[in-house]
Every structure is written in C-alpha cells, then in structure tokens.
Write a protein that holds these residues in place. Structure first.
Motif, PDB file in Angstrom:
ATOM      1  N   LYS A  10       0.833  -1.205   0.000  1.00 49.84           N
ATOM      2  CA  LYS A  10       0.000   0.000   0.000  1.00 49.84           C
ATOM      3  C   LYS A  10       0.871   1.260   0.000  1.00 49.84           C
ATOM      4  N   ASP A  11       1.928   1.245   0.825  1.00 50.52           N
ATOM      5  CA  ASP A  11       2.827   2.408   0.891  1.00 50.52           C
ATOM      6  C   ASP A  11       3.521   2.642  -0.447  1.00 50.52           C
ATOM      7  N   LYS A  12       3.945   1.556  -1.082  1.00 46.87           N
ATOM      8  CA  LYS A  12       4.659   1.688  -2.350  1.00 46.87           C
ATOM      9  C   LYS A  12       3.732   2.196  -3.451  1.00 46.87           C
ATOM     10  N   LEU A  13       2.493   1.748  -3.444  1.00 54.49           N
ATOM     11  CA  LEU A  13       1.523   2.252  -4.420  1.00 54.49           C
ATOM     12  C   LEU A  13       1.276   3.739  -4.213  1.00 54.49           C
ATOM     13  N   SER A  14       1.217   4.150  -2.958  1.00 57.24           N
ATOM     14  CA  SER A  14       0.993   5.563  -2.651  1.00 57.24           C
ATOM     15  C   SER A  14       2.149   6.426  -3.152  1.00 57.24           C
ATOM     16  N   LEU A  15       3.386   5.944  -2.942  1.00 62.62           N
ATOM     17  CA  LEU A  15       4.558   6.684  -3.420  1.00 62.62           C
ATOM     18  C   LEU A  15       4.578   6.776  -4.943  1.00 62.62           C
ATOM     19  N   SER A  16       4.038   5.761  -5.604  1.00 66.61           N
ATOM     20  CA  SER A  16       3.998   5.748  -7.072  1.00 66.61           C
ATOM     21  C   SER A  16       2.773   6.470  -7.617  1.00 66.61           C
ATOM     22  N   ARG A  17       1.969   7.040  -6.719  1.00 71.06           N
ATOM     23  CA  ARG A  17       0.751   7.789  -7.074  1.00 71.06           C
ATOM     24  C   ARG A  17      -0.273   6.899  -7.782  1.00 71.06           C
ATOM     25  N   LEU A  18      -0.286   5.625  -7.389  1.00 71.23           N
ATOM     26  CA  LEU A  18      -1.271   4.675  -7.911  1.00 71.23           C
ATOM     27  C   LEU A  18      -2.236   4.284  -6.793  1.00 71.23           C
ATOM     28  N   LYS A  19      -3.353   3.661  -7.190  1.00 73.96           N
ATOM     29  CA  LYS A  19      -4.398   3.336  -6.223  1.00 73.96           C
ATOM     30  C   LYS A  19      -4.480   1.829  -6.001  1.00 73.96           C
ATOM     31  N   LEU A  20      -4.870   1.476  -4.789  1.00 75.82           N
ATOM     32  CA  LEU A  20      -5.096   0.070  -4.469  1.00 75.82           C
ATOM     33  C   LEU A  20      -6.473  -0.331  -4.977  1.00 75.82           C
ATOM     34  N   GLY A  21      -6.512  -1.394  -5.788  1.00 71.24           N
ATOM     35  CA  GLY A  21      -7.778  -1.872  -6.333  1.00 71.24           C
ATOM     36  C   GLY A  21      -8.348  -3.011  -5.505  1.00 71.24           C
ATOM     37  N   LYS A  22      -8.860  -4.018  -6.172  1.00 69.29           N
ATOM     38  CA  LYS A  22      -9.500  -5.156  -5.518  1.00 69.29           C
ATOM     39  C   LYS A  22      -8.447  -6.091  -4.922  1.00 69.29           C
ATOM     40  N   ILE A  23      -8.720  -6.570  -3.696  1.00 71.23           N
ATOM     41  CA  ILE A  23      -7.828  -7.527  -3.040  1.00 71.23           C
ATOM     42  C   ILE A  23      -8.490  -8.896  -3.062  1.00 71.23           C
ATOM     43  N   THR A  24      -7.802  -9.874  -3.619  1.00 73.05           N
ATOM     44  CA  THR A  24      -8.271 -11.260  -3.636  1.00 73.05           C
ATOM     45  C   THR A  24      -7.370 -12.081  -2.720  1.00 73.05           C
ATOM     46  N   TYR A  25      -7.986 -12.875  -1.865  1.00 69.32           N
ATOM     47  CA  TYR A  25      -7.212 -13.663  -0.905  1.00 69.32           C
ATOM     48  C   TYR A  25      -7.060 -15.094  -1.396  1.00 69.32           C
ATOM     49  N   GLN A  26      -5.888 -15.640  -1.173  1.00 70.00           N
ATOM     50  CA  GLN A  26      -5.593 -17.010  -1.589  1.00 70.00           C
ATOM     51  C   GLN A  26      -4.895 -17.726  -0.445  1.00 70.00           C
ATOM     52  N   GLN A  27      -5.414 -18.904  -0.109  1.00 70.15           N
ATOM     53  CA  GLN A  27      -4.845 -19.650   1.016  1.00 70.15           C
ATOM     54  C   GLN A  27      -3.464 -20.173   0.648  1.00 70.15           C
ATOM     55  N   ASN A  28      -2.503 -19.923   1.560  1.00 66.77           N
ATOM     56  CA  ASN A  28      -1.128 -20.382   1.353  1.00 66.77           C
ATOM     57  C   ASN A  28      -0.471 -20.498   2.724  1.00 66.77           C
ATOM     58  N   GLU A  29      -0.230 -21.736   3.137  1.00 71.43           N
ATOM     59  CA  GLU A  29       0.310 -21.978   4.469  1.00 71.43           C
ATOM     60  C   GLU A  29       1.833 -21.857   4.527  1.00 71.43           C
ATOM     61  N   ASP A  30       2.478 -21.674   3.373  1.00 73.04           N
ATOM     62  CA  ASP A  30       3.944 -21.595   3.339  1.00 73.04           C
ATOM     63  C   ASP A  30       4.468 -20.167   3.504  1.00 73.04           C
ATOM     64  N   LEU A  31       3.578 -19.191   3.413  1.00 77.60           N
ATOM     65  CA  LEU A  31       4.011 -17.793   3.475  1.00 77.60           C
ATOM     66  C   LEU A  31       3.423 -17.101   4.693  1.00 77.60           C
ATOM     67  N   VAL A  32       4.077 -16.014   5.071  1.00 80.47           N
ATOM     68  CA  VAL A  32       3.545 -15.174   6.144  1.00 80.47           C
ATOM     69  C   VAL A  32       2.208 -14.609   5.671  1.00 80.47           C
ATOM     70  N   PRO A  33       1.202 -14.593   6.516  1.00 82.72           N
ATOM     71  CA  PRO A  33      -0.100 -14.054   6.103  1.00 82.72           C
ATOM     72  C   PRO A  33       0.011 -12.633   5.554  1.00 82.72           C
ATOM     73  N   TYR A  34      -0.819 -12.356   4.568  1.00 77.66           N
ATOM     74  CA  TYR A  34      -0.920 -11.033   3.937  1.00 77.66           C
ATOM     75  C   TYR A  34       0.361 -10.669   3.164  1.00 77.66           C
TER      76      TYR A  34
END
Length: 253
Positions: free
Chosen positions: A190-214
């Motif tokens: 979110k911070d990087k998008l803000s610095l690039s003057r772009l907007k956050l769109g739709k967030i889709t969640y996908q289950q993945n137990e190997d990675l840190v959440p989010y």
C-alpha cells in the motif's frame, strides 16, 4: 670668535670627507667583498638540473623554494628566480628557484544517487569544480539526487577540472510506473503504491500456508509498466485460512 667657528666648520667638513672616503674605498668593499661579486645569470625557462649546473659553474648555488602545478610547461622548468638575473651579487650566493610541476591527477568520485549538496561537497574536497548542472525528470532517482555524471566514477582527471551532473526532478507529472509488489506485505505494498501515485484496487485472498499471512502473491499490472494516468492495481494476497477472511467479512456486515 668668528674665526673659531669657521675653523670648526672646516675641520668638521674635512673629517666627514675623510670618513666617507674611508668607508667607500676601504671599509665597505671589505665588508661586502666587492672584489668577489658577479652578475647573476638568467636560468628562467631552463630545466632544473641544467639551471643548477649553470649556476654552479658561475659560482652560485640553486635551491627550489616554490612550485607551480601547470600543464603549460615541461615538468621542473624554471619559472622564476630570486635574485633576478643581471643583479650583481656575491659569489656563493644561493639563488631561489620557482619550478613547474605536473598537474595532480585525482579519481572522479561516485556522485550518482547522492544529493546535489553532497555531490558538491565531494567535488570540492578533491579540488575539482562543478562545471554544468542539468535538470530533468527521472523516475529512477528521487527528486534532488544525482542521476548522471561526466566524467564517470573512477576516471582520472586533472585537479581543478570541472564535472557535469544531471539532477533528477523525480517523476514527471504524467508518468506513473507500476512498482514491484510481489513478496511484500500488504501494508508495504500500500505504501509503495501511494509513493507511485497509484491506487489500491480489488484484493483477492488465496490460502497459502507456506508464506507469512498477507504477503503479495501477484498484481494485476506487471511491475515496470508505465501508465499515463493513475490506475487501480488489484492484488492477490496470501492467508493461512480463507475461513478467517470469510468470517471477518461477515462480521463487518
């Protein structure tokens, strides 16, 4: 009484003349060794080794007392001498010589990525000059930092020479470059998008137990893509359990 005064004046005059003649003809010549003097030769424009040799042959000693760094003369060329040529001086007199030296070479420092002020300080500390400063928009370097330099870092140039740099103005007004978001946390994305003057769109969640959440798994527009207007970037984000997201959405209703 008058005759006594006249006699005193005449006597004083004769004594003064005698003293003057004595010092001029006997005392002073002995003091300055008048019989052992000569006119100083001219060694300006000659190479140091030859100049010292010629001075020695003429009965004088040569010593270097000053140097000038220049590329206009051969190294160790006599630029000046003291006493000057033609002056009558005692034999054995030491003649002070000013000679030329090659200009010092310095390594060009790395300026790219530094602020303009830091670059100016680095240049001055090495005895170099800032010749030309260009200003341009550059998406790869933050506003106010050096994006280009000439000569390049590591080149050798003469001390006192000038460098050219380009200072970035940052992103152009109509320039939007999509950043790399894969692997970042959702908040960092979110911070990087803000610095690039772009907007956050739709967030889709996908289950993945190997990675840190989010953690960002994918983005809707490839990183590096240049856009001419602000745009929404959709993200796919990892979670440990999709049920947790479903429950969170239900609780918000």
């Amino acid at each position: 009484m008058k005759n006594k005064i006249i006699n005193f004046i005449i006597t004083f005059f004769l004594i003064s003349v005698f003293i003057f003649i004595f010092f001029d003809k006997f005392a002073m010549p002995i003091y300055i060794r008048k019989g052992n003097t000569d006119r100083l030769i001219n060694v300006r424009g000659k190479i140091l080794e030859r100049a010292i040799s010629e001075l020695k042959v003429s009965g004088f000693n040569g010593v270097v007392f000053d140097t000038v760094f220049t590329s206009e003369l051969l190294p160790q060329t006599i630029i000046d001498q003291y006493p000057p040529s033609g002056q009558k001086v005692k034999k054995g007199r030491t003649v002070r010589l000013k000679i030329s030296r090659p200009e010092k070479m310095v390594n060009v420092p790395s300026l790219v990525g530094k602020s303009r002020r830091s670059a100016e300080i680095a240049i001055q500390q090495l005895g170099l000059e800032l010749d030309t400063v260009y200003i341009e928009f550059n998406p790869d370097y933050p506003r106010g930092t050096v994006a280009w330099q000439f000569p390049k870092s590591g080149d050798k140039i003469k001390k006192g020479r000038g460098l050219q740099i380009t200072v970035s103005q940052g992103l152009p007004p109509d320039f939007y470059q999509v950043p790399q978001l894969f692997g970042l946390s959702l908040n960092s994305a979110k911070d990087k998008l803000s610095l690039s003057r772009l907007k956050l769109g739709k967030i889709t969640y996908q289950q993945n137990e190997d990675l840190v959440p989010y953690t960002i798994l994918d983005q809707s527009i490839s990183p590096g893509t240049v856009l001419n207007k602000t745009t929404q970037i959709n993200l796919i984000v990892s979670v440990l359990n999709l049920q947790d997201i479903f429950d969170s959405i239900q609780n918000q209703k």
